[in-house]
Design a protein around this motif. Structure first.
Motif, PDB file in Angstrom:
ATOM      1  N   ALA A 256       0.831  -1.204   0.000  1.00  0.00           N
ATOM      2  CA  ALA A 256       0.000   0.000   0.000  1.00  0.00           C
ATOM      3  C   ALA A 256       0.865   1.253   0.000  1.00  0.00           C
ATOM      4  O   ALA A 256       0.535   2.255  -0.651  1.00  0.00           O
ATOM      5  CB  ALA A 256      -0.929  -0.017   1.206  1.00  0.00           C
ATOM      6  N   ARG A 258       3.799   1.520  -1.366  1.00  0.00           N
ATOM      7  CA  ARG A 258       4.337   1.669  -2.729  1.00  0.00           C
ATOM      8  C   ARG A 258       3.317   2.333  -3.637  1.00  0.00           C
ATOM      9  O   ARG A 258       3.645   3.247  -4.402  1.00  0.00           O
ATOM     10  CB  ARG A 258       4.722   0.294  -3.297  1.00  0.00           C
ATOM     11  CG  ARG A 258       6.100  -0.179  -2.936  1.00  0.00           C
ATOM     12  CD  ARG A 258       6.521  -1.317  -3.834  1.00  0.00           C
ATOM     13  NE  ARG A 258       5.659  -2.476  -3.696  1.00  0.00           N
ATOM     14  CZ  ARG A 258       5.913  -3.509  -2.898  1.00  0.00           C
ATOM     15  NH1 ARG A 258       6.993  -3.510  -2.143  1.00  0.00           N
ATOM     16  NH2 ARG A 258       5.090  -4.533  -2.849  1.00  0.00           N
ATOM     17  N   ARG A 259       2.083   1.843  -3.585  1.00  0.00           N
ATOM     18  CA  ARG A 259       1.050   2.423  -4.452  1.00  0.00           C
ATOM     19  C   ARG A 259       0.848   3.901  -4.130  1.00  0.00           C
ATOM     20  O   ARG A 259       0.695   4.731  -5.036  1.00  0.00           O
ATOM     21  CB  ARG A 259      -0.265   1.655  -4.303  1.00  0.00           C
ATOM     22  CG  ARG A 259      -0.216   0.233  -4.831  1.00  0.00           C
ATOM     23  CD  ARG A 259      -1.614  -0.332  -5.069  1.00  0.00           C
ATOM     24  NE  ARG A 259      -2.457  -0.286  -3.891  1.00  0.00           N
ATOM     25  CZ  ARG A 259      -2.478  -1.208  -2.944  1.00  0.00           C
ATOM     26  NH1 ARG A 259      -1.666  -2.254  -3.032  1.00  0.00           N
ATOM     27  NH2 ARG A 259      -3.292  -1.105  -1.907  1.00  0.00           N
ATOM     28  N   LEU A 263       1.384   6.916  -6.772  1.00  0.00           N
ATOM     29  CA  LEU A 263       0.284   7.844  -7.051  1.00  0.00           C
ATOM     30  C   LEU A 263       0.690   9.284  -6.769  1.00  0.00           C
ATOM     31  O   LEU A 263       0.332  10.199  -7.528  1.00  0.00           O
ATOM     32  CB  LEU A 263      -0.935   7.468  -6.213  1.00  0.00           C
ATOM     33  CG  LEU A 263      -1.717   6.243  -6.664  1.00  0.00           C
ATOM     34  CD1 LEU A 263      -2.678   5.798  -5.576  1.00  0.00           C
ATOM     35  CD2 LEU A 263      -2.481   6.538  -7.945  1.00  0.00           C
ATOM     36  N   ASP A 276      -0.061   1.303 -16.727  1.00  0.00           N
ATOM     37  CA  ASP A 276       0.513   0.462 -15.665  1.00  0.00           C
ATOM     38  C   ASP A 276       1.041  -0.795 -16.340  1.00  0.00           C
ATOM     39  O   ASP A 276       0.271  -1.694 -16.709  1.00  0.00           O
ATOM     40  CB  ASP A 276      -0.559   0.133 -14.625  1.00  0.00           C
ATOM     41  CG  ASP A 276      -0.005  -0.661 -13.444  1.00  0.00           C
ATOM     42  OD1 ASP A 276       1.220  -0.906 -13.410  1.00  0.00           O
ATOM     43  OD2 ASP A 276      -0.801  -1.049 -12.567  1.00  0.00           O
ATOM     44  N   CYS A 279       0.604  -4.876 -14.682  1.00  0.00           N
ATOM     45  CA  CYS A 279      -0.387  -4.388 -13.710  1.00  0.00           C
ATOM     46  C   CYS A 279      -0.767  -5.428 -12.671  1.00  0.00           C
ATOM     47  O   CYS A 279      -1.354  -5.093 -11.643  1.00  0.00           O
ATOM     48  CB  CYS A 279      -1.632  -3.892 -14.430  1.00  0.00           C
ATOM     49  SG  CYS A 279      -2.516  -5.167 -15.372  1.00  0.00           S
ATOM     50  N   LYS A 283      -4.457  -3.574  -8.317  1.00  0.00           N
ATOM     51  CA  LYS A 283      -4.689  -2.669  -7.185  1.00  0.00           C
ATOM     52  C   LYS A 283      -4.349  -1.217  -7.549  1.00  0.00           C
ATOM     53  O   LYS A 283      -5.080  -0.292  -7.195  1.00  0.00           O
ATOM     54  CB  LYS A 283      -3.864  -3.110  -5.977  1.00  0.00           C
ATOM     55  CG  LYS A 283      -4.238  -4.473  -5.412  1.00  0.00           C
ATOM     56  CD  LYS A 283      -5.622  -4.468  -4.824  1.00  0.00           C
ATOM     57  CE  LYS A 283      -5.878  -5.691  -3.939  1.00  0.00           C
ATOM     58  NZ  LYS A 283      -5.553  -6.961  -4.564  1.00  0.00           N
ATOM     59  N   LEU A 284      -3.226  -1.005  -8.243  1.00  0.00           N
ATOM     60  CA  LEU A 284      -2.879   0.364  -8.645  1.00  0.00           C
ATOM     61  C   LEU A 284      -3.887   0.890  -9.662  1.00  0.00           C
ATOM     62  O   LEU A 284      -4.276   2.065  -9.612  1.00  0.00           O
ATOM     63  CB  LEU A 284      -1.463   0.410  -9.219  1.00  0.00           C
ATOM     64  CG  LEU A 284      -1.005   1.790  -9.710  1.00  0.00           C
ATOM     65  CD1 LEU A 284      -0.937   2.785  -8.550  1.00  0.00           C
ATOM     66  CD2 LEU A 284       0.353   1.707 -10.403  1.00  0.00           C
ATOM     67  N   ASP A 287      -6.795   2.251  -7.852  1.00  0.00           N
ATOM     68  CA  ASP A 287      -6.524   3.564  -7.252  1.00  0.00           C
ATOM     69  C   ASP A 287      -6.555   4.664  -8.306  1.00  0.00           C
ATOM     70  O   ASP A 287      -7.058   5.765  -8.061  1.00  0.00           O
ATOM     71  CB  ASP A 287      -5.161   3.547  -6.549  1.00  0.00           C
ATOM     72  CG  ASP A 287      -5.142   2.619  -5.344  1.00  0.00           C
ATOM     73  OD1 ASP A 287      -6.230   2.272  -4.844  1.00  0.00           O
ATOM     74  OD2 ASP A 287      -4.042   2.234  -4.906  1.00  0.00           O
ATOM     75  N   MET A 350       5.918  -1.094 -11.587  1.00  0.00           N
ATOM     76  CA  MET A 350       5.933  -1.281 -10.134  1.00  0.00           C
ATOM     77  C   MET A 350       6.184  -2.750  -9.821  1.00  0.00           C
ATOM     78  O   MET A 350       5.345  -3.616 -10.078  1.00  0.00           O
ATOM     79  CB  MET A 350       4.609  -0.822  -9.526  1.00  0.00           C
ATOM     80  CG  MET A 350       4.630  -0.776  -8.003  1.00  0.00           C
ATOM     81  SD  MET A 350       3.174   0.057  -7.294  1.00  0.00           S
ATOM     82  CE  MET A 350       1.881  -1.116  -7.721  1.00  0.00           C
TER      83      MET A 350
END
Length: 459
Positions: A256, A258-259, A263, A276, A279, A283-284, A287, A350
């Protein structure tokens, strides 16, 4: 410990199984794993039938050091079932030996990855404890025909072990991921320390089927060794409720954090269109979609299974028509040029590069930085120096599918070279709780294309 997987591969030569597993049928191979060696060989490999065997040969001295595996009695570390019965030891060996297959990747035969094939899996000894129906309850909801024969002791009668055979039509990667999760569940034990990363492993391997499994609570509880905070978080993430009840950085899961860091970079730089790349579970993407500042969102992954999980995470069927117009999912390999990835304000990598073999990194560099050329690239990867905070990692790295992990000096050298080669400038930072000597658990780099105006290039 022995596991065999057999197939006829339908209309294709059965020996094509070797491509999916990245293990040549004509060679026997051995790998160092936790508490011993894993051997892979093919008892049969021809056009009609193919069987691969994974044999785990445990080191009794190493097992004896893990005293907790033998119970509380004095001879427990020396007299136990660990060398013979399928357990987390076999699951970890499976994860290391077949990590590319588990990740649903096969560049040589990509069309095979998602194709269901007739499979038979056999395990001569699996534990079921006092519940002889447990193997059926775990595997039948996943579409397997289950044969479970309880093993008997000549003097004591029925044991808590059984011979297990599974038959069904499944993609090989899905079958392996199910075994990776359910073998420790059958055993109701793990031979290594359980931490926050174990939730990511569970969701990565079981995200496509676990949420709807009738034994979801039992599977999550046993896989996470009944650690209530971890089980509760896994339940929230499986059901889509990831509310942070405490927003202090120290208590938030690293994923979380990291995201949130990614962001923040995207918002600060004013990106409107974001790709992404890799991906994963989406989760990203979720968001990004929840923030109306991002008008065009693209989720890319080489794995169709991951894209299905991302689609479930996004819950697009519950989204408005306007939200659905803002997002697309696309299957693509990041080691090949794809013009559909060009033209974005920002691309995110990511926790992606460490899943590539090092010799494949130049192909990704060319495809992303040389061909797609987004205005900015936001990239995160583990800091290998920080791994000393996780002393019981199964293979010395954060995840069984990681092919390498950079230390801070290696990451700085790599980012400078990539930026200089492809016309970018780069800044680096970190994510997570800092250690004065070892740095932060996650490394973060932001690449900005040199031809942006001074105003746009200002962070």
């Amino acid at each position: 410990m022995l596991l065999t997987l057999s197939t006829t591969m339908g209309e294709r030569p059965a020996s094509d199984l070797g491509f999916l597993l990245h293990k040549h049928p004509e060679r026997a191979q051995s790998f160092d794993v936790t508490a011993g060696k894993a051997h892979v060989y093919y008892p049969r490999a021809d056009e009609h039938d193919c069987t691969v065997a994974l044999l785990l040969e445990t080191d009794p001295v190493e097992l004896a050091r893990q005293a907790r595996q033998g119970g509380s009695w004095a001879l427990g570390p020396y007299v136990n079932d660990r060398p013979y019965v399928a357990s987390s030891l076999l699951a970890v060996a499976l994860g290391k030996v077949f990590r590319t297959a588990l990740a649903a990747r096969c560049e040589a035969r990509p069309e095979l990855v998602t194709r269901a094939a007739p499979l038979r899996i056999e395990l001569p000894a699996v534990p079921h404890g006092r519940d002889r129906e447990l193997p059926r309850r775990l595997f039948e909801p996943l579409g397997w025909e289950v044969e479970h024969e309880v093993l008997r002791d000549p003097d004591r009668g029925e044991t808590r072990y059984g011979r297990l055979a599974l038959r069904g039509e499944h993609p090989v990667s899905e079958a392996l991921n199910q075994l990776y999760v359910l073998l420790p569940v059958l055993d109701d034990a793990k031979h290594y320390w359980i931490g926050q990363d174990e939730i990511d492993k569970l969701l990565r391997a079981g995200g496509a089927w676990l949420a709807s499994h009738p034994e979801r609570e039992l599977i999550s509880g046993r896989y996470l060794v009944h650690a209530r905070p971890l089980v509760d978080e896994a339940r929230r993430r499986l059901t889509g409720d990831e509310t942070d009840h405490d927003d202090t950085t120290e208590t938030r899961p690293l994923a979380a954090q990291r995201r949130a860091a990614v962001l923040e970079v995207l918002r600060t730089t004013g990106a409107r269109s974001v790709a992404d790349l890799g991906c994963g579970d989406g989760k990203l993407l979720r968001d990004l979609l929840d923030d109306t500042e991002f008008g065009e969102i693209l989720g890319v992954d080489v794995s169709t299974r991951a894209l299905r999980i991302a689609e479930r995470t996004l819950r697009l069927e519950r989204r408005s028509e306007r939200e659905n117009r803002r997002i697309r999912l696309r299957q693509s390999a990041l080691t090949y040029t794809d013009s559909g990835l060009a033209g974005y304000d920002a691309a995110v990598l990511m926790e992606v590069i460490e899943h590539l073999d090092p010799e494949r990194l130049p192909a990704l560099e060319h495809a992303v930085f040389g061909h797609a050329r987004p205005a900015r690239v936001v990239l995160t990867t583990p800091n290998s120096e920080y791994n000393s905070h996780y002393p019981d990692l199964a293979n010395g790295m954060r995840h069984p599918d990681h092919r390498f992990e950079f230390d801070r000096a290696e990451f700085a050298e790599w980012t400078r070279r990539v930026a200089g080669t492809h016309g970018y400038t780069v800044t680096s930072s970190g994510v997570g709780e800092a250690d004065r000597r070892l740095g932060q658990p996650t490394q973060l780099a932001v690449f900005t294309r040199n031809d942006l105006s001074d105003r746009d290039a200002t962070p």
